[in-house]
Design a protein around this motif. Sequence first.
Motif, PDB file in Angstrom:
ATOM      1  N   HIS A   3     -18.480  16.881   3.527  1.00  0.00           N
ATOM      2  CA  HIS A   3     -19.828  16.837   4.034  1.00  0.00           C
ATOM      3  C   HIS A   3     -20.113  15.478   4.666  1.00  0.00           C
ATOM      4  O   HIS A   3     -20.715  15.353   5.728  1.00  0.00           O
ATOM      5  CB  HIS A   3     -20.769  17.087   2.869  1.00  0.00           C
ATOM      6  CG  HIS A   3     -22.104  17.494   3.330  1.00  0.00           C
ATOM      7  ND1 HIS A   3     -22.971  18.220   2.606  1.00  0.00           N
ATOM      8  CD2 HIS A   3     -22.701  17.283   4.509  1.00  0.00           C
ATOM      9  CE1 HIS A   3     -24.060  18.433   3.297  1.00  0.00           C
ATOM     10  NE2 HIS A   3     -23.915  17.873   4.451  1.00  0.00           N
TER      11      HIS A   3
ATOM     12  N   PHE B  40     -24.726  26.102   5.621  1.00  0.00           N
ATOM     13  CA  PHE B  40     -23.995  25.775   6.843  1.00  0.00           C
ATOM     14  C   PHE B  40     -24.475  26.557   8.037  1.00  0.00           C
ATOM     15  O   PHE B  40     -24.462  26.084   9.152  1.00  0.00           O
ATOM     16  CB  PHE B  40     -22.491  25.996   6.649  1.00  0.00           C
ATOM     17  CG  PHE B  40     -21.864  24.937   5.828  1.00  0.00           C
ATOM     18  CD1 PHE B  40     -21.519  23.730   6.405  1.00  0.00           C
ATOM     19  CD2 PHE B  40     -21.650  25.111   4.474  1.00  0.00           C
ATOM     20  CE1 PHE B  40     -20.954  22.721   5.651  1.00  0.00           C
ATOM     21  CE2 PHE B  40     -21.089  24.116   3.718  1.00  0.00           C
ATOM     22  CZ  PHE B  40     -20.736  22.914   4.301  1.00  0.00           C
TER      23      PHE B  40
ATOM     24  N   LYS C 260     -19.343  28.665   9.262  1.00  0.00           N
ATOM     25  CA  LYS C 260     -18.264  28.219   8.368  1.00  0.00           C
ATOM     26  C   LYS C 260     -16.891  28.549   8.948  1.00  0.00           C
ATOM     27  O   LYS C 260     -15.983  27.735   8.927  1.00  0.00           O
ATOM     28  CB  LYS C 260     -18.409  28.880   6.992  1.00  0.00           C
ATOM     29  CG  LYS C 260     -19.550  28.330   6.174  1.00  0.00           C
ATOM     30  CD  LYS C 260     -19.549  28.869   4.755  1.00  0.00           C
ATOM     31  CE  LYS C 260     -19.973  30.318   4.651  1.00  0.00           C
ATOM     32  NZ  LYS C 260     -21.333  30.599   5.131  1.00  0.00           N
TER      33      LYS C 260
END
Lengths: 230, 66, 499
Positions: A3, B40, C260
């Motif tokens: 991250h 995400f 992702k």
Amino acid sequence: MFHWLEKHPFFFAVGVFLVIAFAGLVEILPNFAQASQPVVGTKPYTLLEMAGREVYIKNSCNACHSQLIRPFKAETDRYGHYSLSGEYAYDRPFLWGSKRIGPDLHRVGDYRTTDWHENHMKDPAGVVPGSIMPAYTWMFTNLADINTAYADQLTNAQFFNVPYNKPVPMKDGTTLTVPMAKSVAEANAMALEEAKTISADMKDKDVQDMVAAGKIPEIVALIAYLNSLK
Amino acid sequence: MDIFQLQGYAYFGLVTLMVVILYSYIYHLYSSEKKGTKDFEKYGNMALNDEIDDAPVEKISKDEKK
Amino acid sequence: MENRPLEYDYTVAKMFMLTTVLLGAVGMLIGVILASEMAFPGVNTMLGSLGLNEFTNFSRLRPLHTDSVIFGFTLSGIFATWYYVGQRVLKVSMAESKLLMFLGKMHFWLYILVVAAAVVSLFMGITSSKEYAEFEWPIDIAVVVVWVTWGLGIFGLIGIRRERSLYISIWYYIATFLGIAMLYLFNNMEIPTILATSPAGETGIGAWYHSVSMYSGTNDALVQWWYGHNAVAFGFTVPIVAMIYYFLPKESGQAVYSYKLSLLSFWGLMFVYLWAGGHHLLFSTVPDWMQTMGSVFSVVLILPSWGSAINMLLTMKGEWQQVATSPLIKFMVLASTFYMFSTLEGPIQAIKSVNAIAHFTDWIVGHVHDGTLGWVGFMIMAALFHMAPRVFKRELYSKSLMGTQFWIQTLGVVLYFTSMWIAGITQGMMWRAHDEYGNLAYSFIDTVTALHPYYTIRAVGGLLYLIGFFMFAYNIYKTMTSGRRVEESELQSASPMAA
Ligand code: HEM
Ligand code: HEM
């Protein structure tokens, strides 16, 4: 960790770089020392051959012709013994090519002659009916660049220890020394001597006149190079 | 140990390392989304709402920028 | 002045759009000339009466084709989209920094200089002979300067961004920058011959621009194809993926199907691609294990490649009617389809026994062009179509012209790769055929004349693609000069097009 990388472009870039660089390191570096050892019978290019090699490159002959015989029966039947790594030890750059629009040339010196090349370069389809190779007529008038070829030889000798003026072993157990000139003037004289042995086998009157007048057309150098490919 | 053996080990070690990193990355992606610490998919909107006066998906705050 | 709202500044993007179109037209025109020369060798000497044979024959022109489509068309397209996408997803305008603006313009003008020098030198036959790295050292140095300028621009823009995280496209642009930088530097290591001194003490002998490669023979080949393969990766794949990750979602108004998956594919691609270079040298004199690795990794490469492509196609999930109605979406969907296609074909060719037949034949050329025409070409044109209304603030000139172009070019690509497949496999089989006595069944020239019909079909296919490209250029030109002016509000997702 991941991250964090996504938010820090600099470290992200470092990460990308490491990932893409490491393949190259492991893959390429260790083979360097080994692959560049010449095999017996491989000799450095003479001055005229070097000039001819530059003509070959200038006209991108390598766009259509490979110089790499793969170890298959069909290829060795057609072109001769398959290529060995050490045979290329003095090839800077390598000229393997990636496409065979025309046939492989790695051993063309074994089965073609000066005379054949002369006719073929002037009119490919006349010699090989159906050939799509262009005629390279300007090579009969453009002059070969001997000075640059000489500089090429010098660079090879000084930076890469290519054994000019030193005996190199030949296949029959003898040795052979490829001489290199000491000055530009001597180089031009040497190239001319070499050119005379080639043009003696050629029919083109203009080429012979030029060589007699001390000038070396590109075609003569090119043929010297092609003949050296064995 | 000659250089080729070394090369072999280096190759094997590095590939293993990369595979481990890649898989832990996959794990990281999916687990942090499941735990709800991270979304995400919202980043996909960066392409859609990209006018200069649109609100950034994640604003850069002054103290964080070094 | 002070109160004017901040806007994205597309000055540099526009400049590179121009070179994309111009150099694309030039490069593809040369491609068509090359294709005709292979079908009808007389074309080689067509300008013979002018004494220009030396400059118009196949071998002298071929590097001009590859370099102008790669370093002209594709690279300009990459730069143009960067100067557009970069600002938008980072949410910062180039107008906010005088320095970045200056770097951008400098980048463009230096690039133009390099292009000019490259064209002249290639016509003169000044080349290092290495595919896609033909330039001699003075141009190589200039290329490095251009590249560094671009890099400063990228990281400068990232440095002043408002959006904290980097959108996936930016990742791909960064990878393009770094990848090419590394590859280009290592592959072009060479010693200029003017540095040599003769025993008599003379220096600066011969042509000043000439150089000798740092590597010899097999090593040189190894480095060259490590470069060659990855130049394809970082020139024809990575930056084009960057484009599609932005333009397809934006044009269709649908966010990426799985963000992702896009992250994963990115790292997968980075990791695997570099190992695959060995597949250009199968059965050559490079070490065996390396060839095998080249094969294996090439096959593994399908996964991250298809990861991206499928992600793109799924982005259209539930919105397939857009494919039917919008020619712009058609271009992009076909581009990702061709991407899947060439990334399937590539690994197949990388299998050793297949490569034994395919290598050195036209099948490889077919593979190259279904990738470049179908994927790279279509995606770059689609990107420019999407950008044009936004940078010129005008409606796209003609939707029907776009539609026609799409079908003409698709037909062109199909003719191109099918003919080259047949030609390649025919040739590969003929080369290896033996008669019942174990002698070679065909002389080399038999295998050349057999290809004449396919070369002709390819030339026609190439011509169709070129015609389509001119329609594209015309459409963009008309958009720029006479399209209806549009408001900001019309530019949200689907691009405005006049019938
Ligand atoms: C998974 C992905 C891919 C793999 C494994 C792959 C594999 C290969 C193989 C095996 C060759 C032939 C080497 C030879 O025998 O000479 C090749 C050549 C080539 N490929 Fe691919 N390919 C892939 C994707 C692509 C894509 C997407 C493009 C372009 C858009 C592309 C462009 C090229 C080019 C330009 C060459 C020719 C190089 C040359 O000979 O000059 N490839 N590829
Ligand atoms: C109108 C379109 C085009 C035509 C007619 C065309 C034609 C050709 C021809 C005839 C060759 C030589 C093939 C050979 O040596 O046998 C070639 C090579 C090549 N072209 Fe194109 N081309 C076109 C567009 C493009 C585009 C848009 C790109 C890239 C973006 C491209 C990239 C290449 C590459 C990389 C090679 C070298 C292939 C190799 O070494 O295997 N071409 N092209």
